[in-house]
Design a protein around this motif. Structure first.
Motif, PDB file in Angstrom:
ATOM      1  N   ARG A  50     -18.196  27.903  94.145  1.00  0.00           N
ATOM      2  CA  ARG A  50     -19.185  28.588  93.206  1.00  0.00           C
ATOM      3  C   ARG A  50     -18.825  27.851  91.718  1.00  0.00           C
ATOM      4  NH1 ARG A  50     -17.540  33.246  94.370  1.00  0.00           N
ATOM      5  NH2 ARG A  50     -19.333  33.663  95.968  1.00  0.00           N
ATOM      6  N   ASP A  51     -17.424  27.442  91.455  1.00  0.00           N
ATOM      7  CA  ASP A  51     -17.244  26.752  90.232  1.00  0.00           C
ATOM      8  C   ASP A  51     -17.866  25.447  90.165  1.00  0.00           C
ATOM      9  OD1 ASP A  51     -15.754  28.816  89.111  1.00  0.00           O
ATOM     10  OD2 ASP A  51     -13.715  28.075  90.067  1.00  0.00           O
ATOM     11  N   ALA A  52     -17.815  24.698  91.307  1.00  0.00           N
ATOM     12  CA  ALA A  52     -18.464  23.249  91.429  1.00  0.00           C
ATOM     13  C   ALA A  52     -19.975  23.313  91.344  1.00  0.00           C
ATOM     14  CB  ALA A  52     -18.198  22.532  92.565  1.00  0.00           C
ATOM     15  N   LEU A  53     -20.503  24.324  91.956  1.00  0.00           N
ATOM     16  CA  LEU A  53     -21.818  24.807  91.640  1.00  0.00           C
ATOM     17  C   LEU A  53     -22.139  24.964  90.341  1.00  0.00           C
ATOM     18  CD1 LEU A  53     -24.782  24.977  93.068  1.00  0.00           C
ATOM     19  CD2 LEU A  53     -24.056  27.527  93.441  1.00  0.00           C
ATOM     20  N   ALA A 108     -17.610  16.222  98.599  1.00  0.00           N
ATOM     21  CA  ALA A 108     -17.124  14.799  97.865  1.00  0.00           C
ATOM     22  C   ALA A 108     -16.646  15.269  96.232  1.00  0.00           C
ATOM     23  CB  ALA A 108     -18.665  14.285  97.661  1.00  0.00           C
ATOM     24  N   PHE A 109     -17.341  16.393  95.896  1.00  0.00           N
ATOM     25  CA  PHE A 109     -16.925  16.654  94.474  1.00  0.00           C
ATOM     26  C   PHE A 109     -15.470  17.284  94.643  1.00  0.00           C
ATOM     27  CE2 PHE A 109     -16.583  20.128  91.291  1.00  0.00           C
ATOM     28  CZ  PHE A 109     -17.392  19.455  90.165  1.00  0.00           C
ATOM     29  N   SER A 110     -14.861  17.857  95.571  1.00  0.00           N
ATOM     30  CA  SER A 110     -13.766  18.483  95.539  1.00  0.00           C
ATOM     31  C   SER A 110     -12.624  17.174  95.669  1.00  0.00           C
ATOM     32  CB  SER A 110     -13.578  19.311  96.763  1.00  0.00           C
ATOM     33  OG  SER A 110     -13.488  18.745  98.159  1.00  0.00           O
ATOM     34  N   ALA A 281     -11.760  24.069  86.828  1.00  0.00           N
ATOM     35  CA  ALA A 281     -11.701  25.284  87.764  1.00  0.00           C
ATOM     36  C   ALA A 281     -11.942  25.221  89.168  1.00  0.00           C
ATOM     37  CB  ALA A 281     -12.599  26.573  87.052  1.00  0.00           C
ATOM     38  N   ALA A 282     -12.869  24.270  89.525  1.00  0.00           N
ATOM     39  CA  ALA A 282     -13.232  24.109  90.964  1.00  0.00           C
ATOM     40  C   ALA A 282     -11.928  23.578  91.980  1.00  0.00           C
ATOM     41  CB  ALA A 282     -14.566  23.237  91.209  1.00  0.00           C
ATOM     42  N   GLY A 283     -11.023  22.882  90.944  1.00  0.00           N
ATOM     43  CA  GLY A 283      -9.730  22.488  91.581  1.00  0.00           C
ATOM     44  C   GLY A 283      -9.885  21.380  92.812  1.00  0.00           C
ATOM     45  N   ILE A 284      -8.888  21.144  93.501  1.00  0.00           N
ATOM     46  CA  ILE A 284      -8.926  19.530  94.158  1.00  0.00           C
ATOM     47  C   ILE A 284      -8.544  20.163  95.623  1.00  0.00           C
ATOM     48  CG2 ILE A 284      -7.665  17.614  94.696  1.00  0.00           C
ATOM     49  CD1 ILE A 284      -6.859  17.730  91.884  1.00  0.00           C
ATOM     50  N   ASP A 285      -9.568  19.465  96.435  1.00  0.00           N
ATOM     51  CA  ASP A 285      -9.539  19.826  98.074  1.00  0.00           C
ATOM     52  C   ASP A 285      -7.944  19.157  98.800  1.00  0.00           C
ATOM     53  OD1 ASP A 285      -9.410  19.869 100.771  1.00  0.00           O
ATOM     54  OD2 ASP A 285     -11.359  19.078 100.855  1.00  0.00           O
ATOM     55  N   PRO A 286      -7.285  20.247  98.841  1.00  0.00           N
ATOM     56  CA  PRO A 286      -5.997  19.760  99.371  1.00  0.00           C
ATOM     57  C   PRO A 286      -5.746  18.736 100.592  1.00  0.00           C
ATOM     58  CG  PRO A 286      -6.137  21.974 100.289  1.00  0.00           C
ATOM     59  CD  PRO A 286      -7.351  21.364  99.055  1.00  0.00           C
TER      60      PRO A 286
END
Length: 294
Positions: A50-53, A108-110, A281-286
């Motif tokens: 949701r943050d990425a969107l 991709a965004f994460s 806020a969307a953070g990073i995909d671990p």
């Protein structure tokens, strides 16, 4: 180039009749608006998705505003998309296609550690924090000089703070950031009448600076030296206030001496500040394996 007024309205109808190809900023805005409308009703995305969107939607909105599209037309288009999306079942092929598209884009965004958000005159540089190394997670340089002033979010082990960084010949005794107060002026004010008149004391790009009759002033609440630079810290309420402003606006930073006199002024382009906050806020995909910034 100014966008045609009917382009977004036409897009709102087209998006709900089948899959769309994001070939323009208007189409990206429409697709993201549709995804937000579906999520508001169906609650299908994670907080990070949701943050990425939101980041993508805000960036598209900011680009449309800077291109000359009216905020009223953008709001109207979003309302049209929301109303028509309400007639589609959450399990419908159209809704599922939008959901799958957002999740694919988020993958991709994460994986991105850094992303630039260009405005009309300046750029917000966003960088997700990793570990305890001090870093500007969001910053904008305010002048073209060897050691320019820098403004944004500075993060270190003590926390993340909205900051102004300077290498001044004579350190100011006080600093304030001045914004438009939405309670007293609901929309940006342009005293230049679209660039026809010159306003002294500000750069030409800062046409939508805080109007004198509707200013909100946030004072720096602390200062410290970081290496050879002086950092002024602002309250969290200033960050929230900046995020609520129109992307076309500018903020003014005032530097004061010990006698309360203004000794200098700097201008910050609001730009896609809110979009960049959502990116952070969307953070990073671990599970991400991409190199930083890529």
């Amino acid at each position: 180039m100014r966008l045609r007024p009917l382009s977004l309205a036409a897009l709102a109808a087209a998006l709900l009749c089948g899959p769309a190809q994001a070939q323009s900023v208007a189409e990206v805005f429409g697709e993201r608006s549709l995804a937000i409308a579906i999520d508001d009703r169906c609650h299908v995305f994670s907080d990070n998705e949701r943050d990425a969107l939101t980041a993508s939607w805000l960036q598209a909105r900011g680009t449309l505003l800077r291109a000359g599209h009216s905020s009223e037309d953008i709001r109207s288009t979003f309302d049209v998309i929301t109303r028509r999306a309400s007639t589609r079942a959450c399990s419908s092929p159209e809704a599922q296609g939008v959901i799958a598209g957002v999740r694919s884009a988020y993958t991709a965004f994460s994986r991105m550690y850094a992303l630039d958000y260009p405005g009309g005159a300046r750029v917000w540089m966003a960088q997700r924090r990793r570990g305890e190394i001090p870093v500007w997670t969001l910053s904008q340089t305010l002048a073209d000089e060897p050691q320019p002033p820098r403004f944004g979010l500075y993060s270190d082990p003590a926390g993340e703070v909205l900051s102004l960084s300077l290498v001044p010949a004579e350190p100011p005794s006080g600093v304030a950031i001045v914004l438009r107060d939405p309670e007293r002026a609901s929309e940006p004010v342009d005293p230049t009448l679209g660039g026809l008149l010159a306003v002294s004391g500000r750069p030409a790009w800062a046409r939508l600076a805080p109007p004198r009759h509707a200013e909100a002033r946030f004072w720096a609440s602390g200062r410290r030296m970081v290496e050879d630079r002086l950092h002024f810290a602002f309250p969290e309420s200033a960050t929230e206030a900046i995020a609520r402003l129109d992307p076309r606006e500018a903020a003014r930073i005032e530097l004061y001496d010990a006698r309360g006199r203004i000794t200098g002024q700097l201008y910050v382009e609001i730009g896609d500040f809110a979009a960049a906050l959502a990116f952070l806020a969307a953070g990073i995909d671990p599970s991400a394996s991409a190199a930083p910034g890529g």
